[in-house]
Motif scaffolding. Structure first.
Motif, PDB file in Angstrom:
ATOM      1  N   LEU A 193       0.964  -1.408  -0.038  1.00 20.27           N
ATOM      2  CA  LEU A 193      -0.056  -0.022  -0.123  1.00 20.27           C
ATOM      3  C   LEU A 193       0.707   1.306  -0.194  1.00 20.27           C
ATOM      4  CD1 LEU A 193      -2.747   1.561   0.418  1.00 20.27           C
ATOM      5  CD2 LEU A 193      -2.472   1.062   2.938  1.00 20.27           C
ATOM      6  N   LEU A 194       1.762   1.179   0.997  1.00 22.37           N
ATOM      7  CA  LEU A 194       2.673   2.217   0.955  1.00 22.37           C
ATOM      8  C   LEU A 194       3.458   2.667  -0.540  1.00 22.37           C
ATOM      9  CD1 LEU A 194       3.912   1.619   4.557  1.00 22.37           C
ATOM     10  CD2 LEU A 194       2.754   3.848   3.713  1.00 22.37           C
ATOM     11  N   THR A 196       2.415   1.639  -3.237  1.00 23.45           N
ATOM     12  CA  THR A 196       1.497   2.249  -4.357  1.00 23.45           C
ATOM     13  C   THR A 196       1.252   3.717  -4.332  1.00 23.45           C
ATOM     14  OG1 THR A 196       0.315   0.221  -4.068  1.00 23.45           O
ATOM     15  CG2 THR A 196      -0.929   1.958  -5.101  1.00 23.45           C
ATOM     16  N   CYS A 197       1.247   4.282  -3.028  1.00 23.63           N
ATOM     17  CA  CYS A 197       1.333   5.500  -2.989  1.00 23.63           C
ATOM     18  C   CYS A 197       2.458   6.367  -3.500  1.00 23.63           C
ATOM     19  CB  CYS A 197       1.096   6.080  -1.451  1.00 23.63           C
ATOM     20  SG  CYS A 197      -0.721   5.359  -0.734  1.00 23.63           S
ATOM     21  N   GLU A 200       2.796   7.264  -6.992  1.00 25.41           N
ATOM     22  CA  GLU A 200       1.900   8.111  -7.587  1.00 25.41           C
ATOM     23  C   GLU A 200       2.904   9.273  -8.344  1.00 25.41           C
ATOM     24  OE1 GLU A 200      -0.233  10.402  -9.360  1.00 25.41           O
ATOM     25  OE2 GLU A 200      -1.372   9.150  -8.143  1.00 25.41           O
ATOM     26  N   LYS A 206       0.358  13.415  -4.847  1.00 24.00           N
ATOM     27  CA  LYS A 206       1.023  12.745  -3.843  1.00 24.00           C
ATOM     28  C   LYS A 206       1.401  13.246  -2.480  1.00 24.00           C
ATOM     29  CE  LYS A 206       5.092  10.361  -4.776  1.00 24.00           C
ATOM     30  NZ  LYS A 206       6.434  10.304  -5.037  1.00 24.00           N
ATOM     31  N   ALA A 209      -2.192  13.710  -0.874  1.00 28.17           N
ATOM     32  CA  ALA A 209      -2.699  12.331  -0.287  1.00 28.17           C
ATOM     33  C   ALA A 209      -2.142  12.325   1.195  1.00 28.17           C
ATOM     34  CB  ALA A 209      -2.159  11.237  -1.233  1.00 28.17           C
ATOM     35  N   GLN A 210      -0.687  12.724   1.182  1.00 24.55           N
ATOM     36  CA  GLN A 210       0.311  12.590   2.403  1.00 24.55           C
ATOM     37  C   GLN A 210      -0.672  13.450   3.457  1.00 24.55           C
ATOM     38  OE1 GLN A 210       4.016  13.923   0.889  1.00 24.55           O
ATOM     39  NE2 GLN A 210       4.532  11.909   0.414  1.00 24.55           N
ATOM     40  N   ALA A 213      -4.039  11.754   4.438  1.00 28.42           N
ATOM     41  CA  ALA A 213      -4.300  10.494   5.209  1.00 28.42           C
ATOM     42  C   ALA A 213      -4.558  10.780   6.539  1.00 28.42           C
ATOM     43  CB  ALA A 213      -2.699   9.966   4.901  1.00 28.42           C
ATOM     44  N   PHE A 217      -5.984   5.396   6.877  1.00 32.31           N
ATOM     45  CA  PHE A 217      -4.602   4.813   6.283  1.00 32.31           C
ATOM     46  C   PHE A 217      -3.689   4.621   7.339  1.00 32.31           C
ATOM     47  CE2 PHE A 217      -0.453   5.962   4.466  1.00 32.31           C
ATOM     48  CZ  PHE A 217      -0.522   5.483   3.254  1.00 32.31           C
ATOM     49  N   SER A 221      -1.558   1.029   7.337  1.00 31.13           N
ATOM     50  CA  SER A 221       0.009   1.039   6.719  1.00 31.13           C
ATOM     51  C   SER A 221       0.512   0.866   7.819  1.00 31.13           C
ATOM     52  CB  SER A 221       0.134   2.477   6.217  1.00 31.13           C
ATOM     53  OG  SER A 221      -0.106   3.419   7.248  1.00 31.13           O
TER      54      SER A 221
END
Length: 283
Positions: A193-194, A196-197, A200, A206, A209-210, A213, A217, A221
């Motif tokens: 998962l990490l 995948t992020c 980006e 990105k 998203a950070q 989260a 998440f 994660s």
């Protein structure tokens, strides 16, 4: 304190060894600790984690029970070193998260060996992260084999119970298959998962998203952001069982992709409903 066990030795004063030492000392045991680094020995003594500490493994000859809390790769070699130092009456156990190969090899070196796995941890590692009560209300699996001495098993079970753990007995094989699904697979999935992020391509997306989260998440994660050495050893030492559940997980992902691609919303909802109903069985 158990009547026949007054002194417990801890080899490896990292997170698990440090937490165990703290709890056992509070329970009234004399706790001897051995660490590889002199700085860790000094910190353990200064913080009152252990009664005595050293970098010399011969200190363990004074203990009634020795708990090997080293990384998995060094558990069996450590048992081999202890075999040259300990009286035959000493019980040796470990805290490794894989039991099959370790229990067989360690028992061949020390017949008074009992496999153990306290299923508790934190994202942080090292003695500085140690805290009392980590094992309370957490599973502690004891994995005897046919040749394991029953008195030694009962001693380890009693210590785990005093730590406040919920004790389970299992064969090493069943243990490894179970933890592959509920412990080792989540580490690999969480790390994926990490990644995948991380993959980006749009830097703005990105960064957003950070910032966005939150708890969901964070929950999914957490284990992927843990100790990389431990995750690698999980895969190395439990490879067949982990590969099996990884293939099963990939099949589940492929099935979800097909549902969403085909817009099978009723089927997807049914699948998610089954997952919702199953989750409480694992909590």
């Amino acid at each position: 304190m158990l009547q026949s066990t007054r002194t417990i030795g801890i080899v490896g004063l990292g997170l698990i060894g440090g937490c165990m030492a703290l709890d056992l000392k509070q329970l009234g045991y004399v706790v001897y600790g051995v660490a590889r680094r002199p700085a860790t020995v000094m910190a353990a003594l200064e913080q009152g984690v252990v009664t005595q500490a050293s970098c010399d493994l011969s200190l363990m000859a004074e203990a009634d029970v020795v708990v090997v809390c080293t990384p998995m790769a060094t558990i069996v070699p450590t048992v081999g070193q202890l075999a040259d130092l300990l009286p035959a009456s000493v019980i040796v156990t470990d805290v490794g998260s894989v039991k099959g190969e370790i229990v067989a090899a360690a028992t061949s070196l020390w017949p008074n060996f009992v496999g153990g796995h306290p299923m508790a941890g934190k994202a942080e590692s090292g003695l500085s992260a140690a805290e009392a009560g980590l094992f309370r209300q957490r599973p502690y699996v004891v994995t005897p084999i046919e040749t394991t001495q029953s008195a030694a098993v009962e001693q380890v079970v009693a210590i785990a119970t005093q730590l406040g753990s919920q004790v389970y007995r299992s064969t090493p094989t069943a243990h490894d298959q179970a933890v592959a699904a509920i412990s080792h697979l989540p580490v690999m999935v969480s790390a994926s998962l990490l990644h995948t992020c991380l993959g980006e391509a749009d830097v703005q997306v990105k960064t957003l998203a950070q910032k966005l989260a939150s708890s969901g998440f964070c929950d999914t994660s957490r284990v992927g952001g843990g100790n990389p050495e431990l995750g690698t050893m999980m895969a190395q030492y439990n490879r067949p069982a982990l590969l099996q559940v990884l293939h099963q997980y990939r099949h589940q992902l492929d099935t979800l992709i097909q549902m969403i691609d085909a817009q099978q919303w009723d089927v997807l909802e049914q699948t998610l409903s089954i997952a919702q109903a199953e989750r409480p069985k694992y909590l």
